[in-house]
Design a protein around this motif. Structure first.
Motif, PDB file in Angstrom:
ATOM      1  N   PRO A   7       0.842  -1.200   0.000  1.00 47.31           N
ATOM      2  CA  PRO A   7       0.000   0.000   0.000  1.00 47.31           C
ATOM      3  C   PRO A   7       0.884   1.261   0.000  1.00 47.31           C
ATOM      4  N   PRO A   8       0.401   2.328  -0.548  1.00 46.28           N
ATOM      5  CA  PRO A   8       1.200   3.559  -0.664  1.00 46.28           C
ATOM      6  C   PRO A   8       1.453   4.179   0.713  1.00 46.28           C
ATOM      7  N   THR A   9       2.589   4.866   0.843  1.00 48.79           N
ATOM      8  CA  THR A   9       2.907   5.568   2.105  1.00 48.79           C
ATOM      9  C   THR A   9       2.550   7.042   1.944  1.00 48.79           C
ATOM     10  N   PRO A  10       1.753   7.588   2.851  1.00 49.56           N
ATOM     11  CA  PRO A  10       1.339   8.980   2.672  1.00 49.56           C
ATOM     12  C   PRO A  10       2.424   9.984   3.048  1.00 49.56           C
ATOM     13  N   LEU A  11       2.284  11.185   2.501  1.00 51.83           N
ATOM     14  CA  LEU A  11       3.091  12.327   2.946  1.00 51.83           C
ATOM     15  C   LEU A  11       2.232  13.059   3.975  1.00 51.83           C
ATOM     16  N   TRP A  12       2.853  13.637   4.982  1.00 57.75           N
ATOM     17  CA  TRP A  12       2.079  14.397   5.984  1.00 57.75           C
ATOM     18  C   TRP A  12       2.230  15.882   5.678  1.00 57.75           C
ATOM     19  N   LEU A  13       1.114  16.534   5.377  1.00 58.38           N
ATOM     20  CA  LEU A  13       1.164  17.941   4.973  1.00 58.38           C
ATOM     21  C   LEU A  13       0.051  18.712   5.680  1.00 58.38           C
ATOM     22  N   PRO A  14       0.227  20.031   5.835  1.00 56.51           N
ATOM     23  CA  PRO A  14      -0.779  20.811   6.577  1.00 56.51           C
ATOM     24  C   PRO A  14      -2.093  20.927   5.807  1.00 56.51           C
ATOM     25  N   ALA A  15      -3.201  20.803   6.518  1.00 51.59           N
ATOM     26  CA  ALA A  15      -4.527  20.936   5.901  1.00 51.59           C
ATOM     27  C   ALA A  15      -4.761  22.405   5.565  1.00 51.59           C
ATOM     28  N   GLY A  16      -5.282  22.628   4.368  1.00 48.88           N
ATOM     29  CA  GLY A  16      -5.682  23.989   3.997  1.00 48.88           C
ATOM     30  C   GLY A  16      -7.205  24.071   4.074  1.00 48.88           C
ATOM     31  N   PHE A  17      -7.805  23.136   4.795  1.00 44.09           N
ATOM     32  CA  PHE A  17      -9.270  23.091   4.886  1.00 44.09           C
ATOM     33  C   PHE A  17      -9.633  22.686   6.309  1.00 44.09           C
ATOM     34  N   GLU A  18     -10.924  22.813   6.620  1.00 44.58           N
ATOM     35  CA  GLU A  18     -11.320  22.278   7.941  1.00 44.58           C
ATOM     36  C   GLU A  18     -12.490  21.310   7.779  1.00 44.58           C
ATOM     37  N   LEU A  19     -12.575  20.396   8.746  1.00 42.80           N
ATOM     38  CA  LEU A  19     -13.651  19.403   8.736  1.00 42.80           C
ATOM     39  C   LEU A  19     -14.215  19.393  10.154  1.00 42.80           C
ATOM     40  N   THR A  20     -15.429  19.877  10.279  1.00 43.63           N
ATOM     41  CA  THR A  20     -15.944  20.021  11.658  1.00 43.63           C
ATOM     42  C   THR A  20     -16.801  18.816  12.059  1.00 43.63           C
ATOM     43  N   LYS A  21     -17.410  18.141  11.000  1.00 48.46           N
ATOM     44  CA  LYS A  21     -18.286  17.005  11.336  1.00 48.46           C
ATOM     45  C   LYS A  21     -17.515  15.697  11.127  1.00 48.46           C
ATOM     46  N   PRO A  22     -17.163  14.975  12.177  1.00 53.32           N
ATOM     47  CA  PRO A  22     -16.374  13.730  11.993  1.00 53.32           C
ATOM     48  C   PRO A  22     -17.150  12.744  11.115  1.00 53.32           C
ATOM     49  N   LEU A  23     -16.390  11.928  10.399  1.00 52.90           N
ATOM     50  CA  LEU A  23     -17.010  10.974   9.459  1.00 52.90           C
ATOM     51  C   LEU A  23     -17.082   9.591  10.094  1.00 52.90           C
ATOM     52  N   LYS A  24     -18.034   8.807   9.610  1.00 54.74           N
ATOM     53  CA  LYS A  24     -18.196   7.466  10.187  1.00 54.74           C
ATOM     54  C   LYS A  24     -17.159   6.488   9.628  1.00 54.74           C
ATOM     55  N   ARG A  25     -16.805   6.683   8.362  1.00 55.36           N
ATOM     56  CA  ARG A  25     -15.830   5.769   7.730  1.00 55.36           C
ATOM     57  C   ARG A  25     -14.555   6.560   7.423  1.00 55.36           C
ATOM     58  N   ARG A  26     -13.455   5.877   7.282  1.00 59.07           N
ATOM     59  CA  ARG A  26     -12.233   6.555   6.826  1.00 59.07           C
ATOM     60  C   ARG A  26     -12.507   7.056   5.406  1.00 59.07           C
ATOM     61  N   ASP A  27     -12.159   8.312   5.167  1.00 54.74           N
ATOM     62  CA  ASP A  27     -12.534   8.963   3.918  1.00 54.74           C
ATOM     63  C   ASP A  27     -11.272   9.269   3.104  1.00 54.74           C
ATOM     64  N   TYR A  28     -11.312   8.919   1.829  1.00 54.83           N
ATOM     65  CA  TYR A  28     -10.203   9.285   0.922  1.00 54.83           C
ATOM     66  C   TYR A  28     -10.734  10.395   0.023  1.00 54.83           C
ATOM     67  N   GLN A  29     -10.578  11.633   0.485  1.00 54.54           N
ATOM     68  CA  GLN A  29     -11.136  12.739  -0.289  1.00 54.54           C
ATOM     69  C   GLN A  29     -10.183  13.133  -1.416  1.00 54.54           C
ATOM     70  N   ARG A  30     -10.763  13.566  -2.512  1.00 51.23           N
ATOM     71  CA  ARG A  30      -9.947  13.987  -3.620  1.00 51.23           C
ATOM     72  C   ARG A  30      -9.334  15.331  -3.215  1.00 51.23           C
ATOM     73  N   ALA A  31      -8.039  15.429  -3.394  1.00 55.81           N
ATOM     74  CA  ALA A  31      -7.334  16.585  -2.808  1.00 55.81           C
ATOM     75  C   ALA A  31      -6.266  17.104  -3.752  1.00 55.81           C
ATOM     76  N   ARG A  32      -5.901  18.342  -3.459  1.00 53.44           N
ATOM     77  CA  ARG A  32      -4.811  18.943  -4.248  1.00 53.44           C
ATOM     78  C   ARG A  32      -3.749  19.438  -3.296  1.00 53.44           C
ATOM     79  N   LEU A  33      -2.532  19.116  -3.603  1.00 58.90           N
ATOM     80  CA  LEU A  33      -1.418  19.721  -2.867  1.00 58.90           C
ATOM     81  C   LEU A  33      -1.155  21.062  -3.549  1.00 58.90           C
ATOM     82  N   GLU A  34      -1.331  22.161  -2.807  1.00 62.87           N
ATOM     83  CA  GLU A  34      -1.095  23.490  -3.403  1.00 62.87           C
ATOM     84  C   GLU A  34      -0.026  24.219  -2.609  1.00 62.87           C
ATOM     85  N   ILE A  35       0.713  25.052  -3.302  1.00 68.23           N
ATOM     86  CA  ILE A  35       1.742  25.857  -2.630  1.00 68.23           C
ATOM     87  C   ILE A  35       1.183  27.281  -2.578  1.00 68.23           C
ATOM     88  N   ASP A  36       1.064  27.827  -1.328  1.00 70.90           N
ATOM     89  CA  ASP A  36       0.415  29.155  -1.254  1.00 70.90           C
ATOM     90  C   ASP A  36       1.409  30.282  -1.565  1.00 70.90           C
TER      91      ASP A  36
END
Ligand SMILES: Nc1nc2c(c(=O)[nH]1)N[C@H]1C(S)=C(S)[C@@H](COP(=O)(O)OP(=O)(O)OC[C@H]3O[C@@H](n4cnc5c(N)ncnc54)[C@H](O)[C@@H]3O)O[C@H]1N2
Ligand code: MOO
Ligand SMILES: [Mg+2]
Length: 438
Positions: free
Chosen positions: A353-382
């Motif tokens: 299985p792939p090893t993730p990179l740990w990077l700072p979230a540029g978003f917030e999630l206030t409602k916890p999810l019931k299942r582990r979620d693989y959200q489609r994401a973009r790594l952006e440089i501000d």
């Protein structure tokens, strides 16, 4: 890019909905979904390396998996040679002759000179063999031709600008280990040590089929209630990117007999059968029950989103992976499960299985999810050159366009909230499947 030494665990422990995997009992509809880690471990343990290998020239091996070590047939470099265009000489002669030496020969790459006459210099070009007796090459920018010889006014360093025989590697050294996927750099090195042929595993034959009455091929008119069979193209491209031979068995209608027949044919022709759709709980989901009837369903449902109804089993002796019909679910489960499984079958040494990179979230999630979620994401440089992970506006597993917006997946553990700046596990597409970086 380094990831912070700590980060929230992405292990199964946060997924409370997972069960303990009993990897021998066939799955019953009542069994709880496995965690991603349990499912991944179970699939990898079931993967067998394909038999069969073939010997091909390096020009036909890009993307193939090496089956035998590549041993160097030569020292690299094969003989002392000049690293620069200039003059080859003996440093002591130059000093003794106060900076001027007659030039007695000219040696270009591919041509061998004669042993250096003491007290003289040889004109030499990059890659040409060093004449016997020379111990230094002076770059021509520090030299001036004079009276049929060469005047050198700069300080010289004895031994400079020479690539010594065997300084990189020696004949007999193993330069490539079996189990690597051959990229341009490997093929260059294999050729550079004289390998005219390489032993690679034969191509994995993967049968793909898509189930659904609603499916139509692009280019045909859409009738009421019909959609284009996008999964077929996703599957084919993902498999081609992994160097597989695709056996495309088209579309299976939502009918049990037709599904049994198609899966049976697929299992006869392929090393692995991949199906899209028909693995959830609907009356028209015939793929999963058909596999149970034809062979065994060893795994069904993973505590994740998207991709929950993932199915794994055997049709006779042929392994089967049933991807959910939602295109994003298919893509995510392919990246996390089918790809490592395929690579293990292809003989890839460290498939997993792939090893993730740990990077700072540029978003917030206030409602916890019931299942582990693989959200489609973009790594952006501000604007301040800081990396941040953004997530797509929709988490729908039918929204295929999220995959063309994203350049990776953000792994959101179940039950967790995310604040801006929190470390988030990010899986870049470039790591997930070759040819997928956007
Ligand atoms: N009552 C429940 N309904 C559903 C559940 C559930 O647990 N309870 N699971 C949902 C989840 S999660 C997923 S994922 C889907 C997967 O279901 P299937 O694997 O049976 O997929 P299908 O029903 O055949 O199709 C789902 C969806 O995807 C579209 N599709 C199918 N094949 C293709 C294709 N080749 N190309 C493009 N799109 C395709 C299909 O039209 C459906 O919209 O089940 C949920 N339901
Ligand atoms: O597993 Mo589904 O893919 O969440 O929609
Ligand atoms: Mg269904």
């Amino acid at each position: 890019m380094t990831h912070p030494s700590t980060g929230p665990s992405t292990g199964a422990s946060t997924d409370t909905s997972a069960s303990t995997a009993n990897d021998c009992d066939p799955v019953s509809a009542s069994s709880k979904p496995l965690s991603v880690e349990q499912a991944s471990a179970q699939l990898l343990a079931a993967a067998r390396v394909i038999d069969g290998r073939e010997q091909l020239p390096p020009t036909e091996c890009l993307g193939r998996v090496l089956a035998e070590p590549v041993i160097s047939g030569t020292d690299l470099p094969g003989w002392d040679n000049s690293a620069m265009d200039g003059y080859a000489l003996r440093a002591a002669d130059l000093r003794a002759n106060s900076g001027w030496l007659p030039v007695t020969q000219r040696i270009a790459a591919g041509h061998c000179g004669t042993p250096l006459t003491p007290g003289t210099a040889a004109r030499i070009f990059t890659g040409a063999p060093l004449p016997e007796g020379a111990d230094t090459v002076v770059v021509q920018e520090a030299c001036a031709p004079e009276h049929g010889g060469v005047r050198i006014n700069a300080e010289i360093t004895a031994g400079a600008n020479i690539r010594r025989r065997g300084e990189e590697l020696q004949a007999g050294a193993q330069v490539l280990k079996p189990g690597i996927r051959l990229g341009p750099q490997h093929l260059g090195l294999a050729a550079g040590v004289g390998a005219g042929e390489l032993w690679v595993y034969r191509r994995l034959r993967v049968a793909v089929l898509a189930s659904g009455d609603e499916l139509v091929m692009p280019g045909e008119p859409l009738g009421p209630g019909q959609i284009y069979n996008s999964n077929r193209f996703l599957f084919r491209a993902l498999l081609q990117a992994l160097g597989c031979e695709v056996i495309d068995l088209g579309i299976i209608e939502d009918d049990r007999e037709a599904t049994l027949a198609a899966l049976g044919t697929a299992a006869e022709q392929a090393d692995l059968v991949l199906a899209s759709g028909g693995v959830s709980v609907g009356d028209e989901d015939h793929v999963r029950p058909a596999v149970e009837q034809l062979g065994s369903l060893d795994l069904w449902r993973v505590a994740m989103k998207p991709g929950k109804p993932l199915a794994f089993g055997r049709i006779g002796e042929t392994p089967f992976i049933g991807s959910p019909g939602n295109p994003v679910s298919l893509f995510v489960t392919f990246c996390l499960f089918a790809r490592p499984f395929i690579e293990r079958m292809q003989g890839v040494r460290d498939a997993g299985p792939p090893t993730p990179l740990w990077l700072p979230a540029g978003f917030e999630l206030t409602k916890p999810l019931k299942r582990r979620d693989y959200q489609r994401a973009r790594l952006e440089i501000d604007a301040t050159d800081k990396p941040a992970i953004q997530v797509f506006s929709s988490t729908s597993s039918a929204a295929l366009s999220s995959l063309t917006w994203a350049n990776g997946l953000a792994l959101i553990p179940s039950g967790q909230t995310i604040a801006i700046g929190d470390p988030v596990a990010f899986l870049p597409f470039s790591e997930l499947v070759p040819g997928c970086s956007t």
